[in-house]
Design a protein around this motif. Sequence first.
Motif, PDB file in Angstrom:
ATOM      1  N   PRO A  58      16.694  -4.537  -0.086  1.00  0.00           N
ATOM      2  CA  PRO A  58      17.116  -3.368   0.687  1.00  0.00           C
ATOM      3  C   PRO A  58      17.917  -3.708   1.931  1.00  0.00           C
ATOM      4  O   PRO A  58      18.526  -2.824   2.537  1.00  0.00           O
ATOM      5  CB  PRO A  58      15.790  -2.691   1.054  1.00  0.00           C
ATOM      6  CG  PRO A  58      14.758  -3.774   0.998  1.00  0.00           C
ATOM      7  CD  PRO A  58      15.217  -4.683  -0.103  1.00  0.00           C
ATOM      8  N   SER A  59      17.951  -4.987   2.321  1.00  0.00           N
ATOM      9  CA  SER A  59      18.731  -5.383   3.495  1.00  0.00           C
ATOM     10  C   SER A  59      20.090  -5.958   3.132  1.00  0.00           C
ATOM     11  O   SER A  59      20.938  -6.147   4.006  1.00  0.00           O
ATOM     12  CB  SER A  59      17.958  -6.417   4.319  1.00  0.00           C
ATOM     13  OG  SER A  59      17.801  -7.639   3.605  1.00  0.00           O
ATOM     14  N   GLY A  60      20.330  -6.227   1.845  1.00  0.00           N
ATOM     15  CA  GLY A  60      21.591  -6.831   1.440  1.00  0.00           C
ATOM     16  C   GLY A  60      22.361  -6.034   0.418  1.00  0.00           C
ATOM     17  O   GLY A  60      23.574  -5.832   0.534  1.00  0.00           O
TER      18      GLY A  60
ATOM     19  N   ARG B 190       0.821  -1.209   0.000  1.00  0.00           N
ATOM     20  CA  ARG B 190       0.000   0.000   0.000  1.00  0.00           C
ATOM     21  C   ARG B 190       0.855   1.260   0.000  1.00  0.00           C
ATOM     22  O   ARG B 190       0.427   2.312  -0.464  1.00  0.00           O
ATOM     23  CB  ARG B 190      -0.941  -0.001   1.212  1.00  0.00           C
ATOM     24  CG  ARG B 190      -0.239   0.096   2.560  1.00  0.00           C
ATOM     25  CD  ARG B 190      -1.223   0.091   3.736  1.00  0.00           C
ATOM     26  NE  ARG B 190      -1.866  -1.189   3.859  1.00  0.00           N
ATOM     27  CZ  ARG B 190      -1.350  -2.210   4.549  1.00  0.00           C
ATOM     28  NH1 ARG B 190      -0.160  -2.084   5.129  1.00  0.00           N
ATOM     29  NH2 ARG B 190      -1.983  -3.339   4.633  1.00  0.00           N
ATOM     30  N   ASN B 191       2.066   1.152   0.539  1.00  0.00           N
ATOM     31  CA  ASN B 191       2.976   2.294   0.579  1.00  0.00           C
ATOM     32  C   ASN B 191       4.086   2.200  -0.470  1.00  0.00           C
ATOM     33  O   ASN B 191       5.055   2.975  -0.436  1.00  0.00           O
ATOM     34  CB  ASN B 191       3.605   2.417   1.967  1.00  0.00           C
ATOM     35  CG  ASN B 191       2.580   2.749   3.033  1.00  0.00           C
ATOM     36  OD1 ASN B 191       1.746   3.648   2.849  1.00  0.00           O
ATOM     37  ND2 ASN B 191       2.625   2.025   4.151  1.00  0.00           N
ATOM     38  N   GLY B 192       3.969   1.236  -1.385  1.00  0.00           N
ATOM     39  CA  GLY B 192       4.959   1.094  -2.445  1.00  0.00           C
ATOM     40  C   GLY B 192       6.326   0.676  -1.933  1.00  0.00           C
ATOM     41  O   GLY B 192       7.353   1.077  -2.496  1.00  0.00           O
ATOM     42  N   ARG B 193       6.353  -0.154  -0.907  1.00  0.00           N
ATOM     43  CA  ARG B 193       7.629  -0.571  -0.327  1.00  0.00           C
ATOM     44  C   ARG B 193       7.700  -2.094  -0.268  1.00  0.00           C
ATOM     45  O   ARG B 193       6.688  -2.797  -0.280  1.00  0.00           O
ATOM     46  CB  ARG B 193       7.809   0.023   1.066  1.00  0.00           C
ATOM     47  CG  ARG B 193       7.754   1.553   1.084  1.00  0.00           C
ATOM     48  CD  ARG B 193       8.343   2.138   2.342  1.00  0.00           C
ATOM     49  NE  ARG B 193       7.657   1.685   3.546  1.00  0.00           N
ATOM     50  CZ  ARG B 193       8.087   1.940   4.785  1.00  0.00           C
ATOM     51  NH1 ARG B 193       9.203   2.634   4.955  1.00  0.00           N
ATOM     52  NH2 ARG B 193       7.414   1.511   5.830  1.00  0.00           N
TER      53      ARG B 193
ATOM     54  N   ILE C 248      12.770  -2.393   5.453  1.00  0.00           N
ATOM     55  CA  ILE C 248      11.816  -2.103   4.393  1.00  0.00           C
ATOM     56  C   ILE C 248      12.340  -0.948   3.544  1.00  0.00           C
ATOM     57  O   ILE C 248      12.782   0.075   4.064  1.00  0.00           O
ATOM     58  CB  ILE C 248      10.432  -1.768   4.977  1.00  0.00           C
ATOM     59  CG1 ILE C 248       9.914  -2.969   5.788  1.00  0.00           C
ATOM     60  CG2 ILE C 248       9.441  -1.415   3.876  1.00  0.00           C
ATOM     61  CD1 ILE C 248       8.584  -2.741   6.458  1.00  0.00           C
ATOM     62  N   GLY C 249      12.305  -1.125   2.226  1.00  0.00           N
ATOM     63  CA  GLY C 249      12.781  -0.104   1.306  1.00  0.00           C
ATOM     64  C   GLY C 249      11.782   0.146   0.199  1.00  0.00           C
ATOM     65  O   GLY C 249      10.755  -0.548   0.080  1.00  0.00           O
TER      66      GLY C 249
END
Length: 505
Positions: A378-380, A349-352, A362-363
């Motif tokens: 986004p975590s690696g 819903r937030n485009g992430r 979360i990215g």
Amino acid sequence: MADAYAQDAIAPSSQRQPAATPSPSPSGERGGAGRGSATPPPAAEQHRLPPDSTTKQTVTLPGRTLDFSATAGSIRLFDDKGEPQADIAYTSYQLDGTDHARRPVTFLFNGGPGASSAWLQLGAAGPWRLQIGGDGAVSSATPDLLPNAETWLDFTDLVFIDPVGTGYSRFVASGEDVRKRFFSVDGDVSSIALVIRRWLEKYDRLSSPKFVAGESYGGIRGPKIVRNLQTQQGVGVRGLILVSPLLDFRDFSGSSLLQYMNTLPTMAAVAREVREAGKAPLTRADLADVERYAQGEFLTDLIKGQVDTQATTRLADKVAALTGIDQAVSRRLAGRLEVSEFRREFDRRNGRVTGRYDASVIGFDPYPDSNSAHFGDPSGDPLKAPLTSAAVELTTRKLNWRPDGSYHLLSESVNRSWDFGRGPAESVSQLRQILALDPKTKLLVGHGLFDLATPYFASKVILDQLPAFASPDRVKLVVYPGGHMFYSRDGARQAFRAEVEALVK
């Protein structure tokens, strides 16, 4: 990661190896051809890594100062005909003033396949550490190395190994045959086990207590290497340490239903972590209800299949409630959430999107309106640049070893070329064999709660199936808040170090 980084001193003559000295082949046999030859084949000479560099180093840590010898160098492997095949780079740290016969030594490697050892060296165990969490987990972060208060060097010497094609390790032979041999499950295991034996011989450490540590795909490598050392190399191992391991690819391949059970507790952990942000850190104990459901009602309803509409709806609604995924989406997927689907749907819903290595990170989705997934991790992904830079700086400046060519932190080429054999790889068979063969061998497995690459619950289920000889005093599973590289979090890194120290001592 699956999928890392004074005054100059010359190594004593007893620790140096003449270039012309024949080395064991990957099969463990010493090649005879070329014995005593002063001139290596031109191709091998062209690709040769520089001579080993040993320097004296000191790190000042809270409550103690460590003086040690650091060596950046390589070990050459030969085939059965005595022809050079590959130079395997390593970085070793040996504490000064110790009795080498009694001093433990631990050999560490990462996974991928195609990952260098920088992740474990600069994230967890080495004498210097790179900040890879928080503000340090961005591509533009300055790769500053700091003294690592949680280094394992206090209680064990350390040898970080980069398999061929990673770090500065490279082939010195041309042709596809050598690549196919090394880029395979068994060939990889044989080469690393041989490097371990060769290092022990080179530094006169065969009598030292020996330990092996592997991360991620290291869960496949680790047990197989220990088995090879025990039965092929004549080297006993006191303990095996596995960090975020994958032990059996079969649980995550094809139509295996276990993949949904294995990932559910991690997905629920992410939902609770995000929902309860700012509260006390989530622990595995907080997920006891999810673990019971995953092995109980969830598995029962899952096995009934979609032909049972009541069971499918019941399962889908429960999964939606536990994971935070929209109920309509969960019903559409019959409650069978694949990792990629969870990562995109969790905050769509937030485009992430969530991370894979750490799903609590979360990215932004670069293409939030696309029908297809076009996002990285986004975590690696943000860690690749600072880790690569830090590894090169450490090797070339601090350790004074300057190979030509590029440093490969994570080689996609190696990963694409990997030969997994006739079926999905697994190491549970070797794990049973090494624990049965030597009743003194111990196993420590560490995981992060939010790791969707190698979820902790998969290891828990496998370890629970081991026979009685794998008793709790020999086999231990520890789970911490964090992801695949859970050691990026201070509390988890400190706690895991204490577990490793207890195992080694």
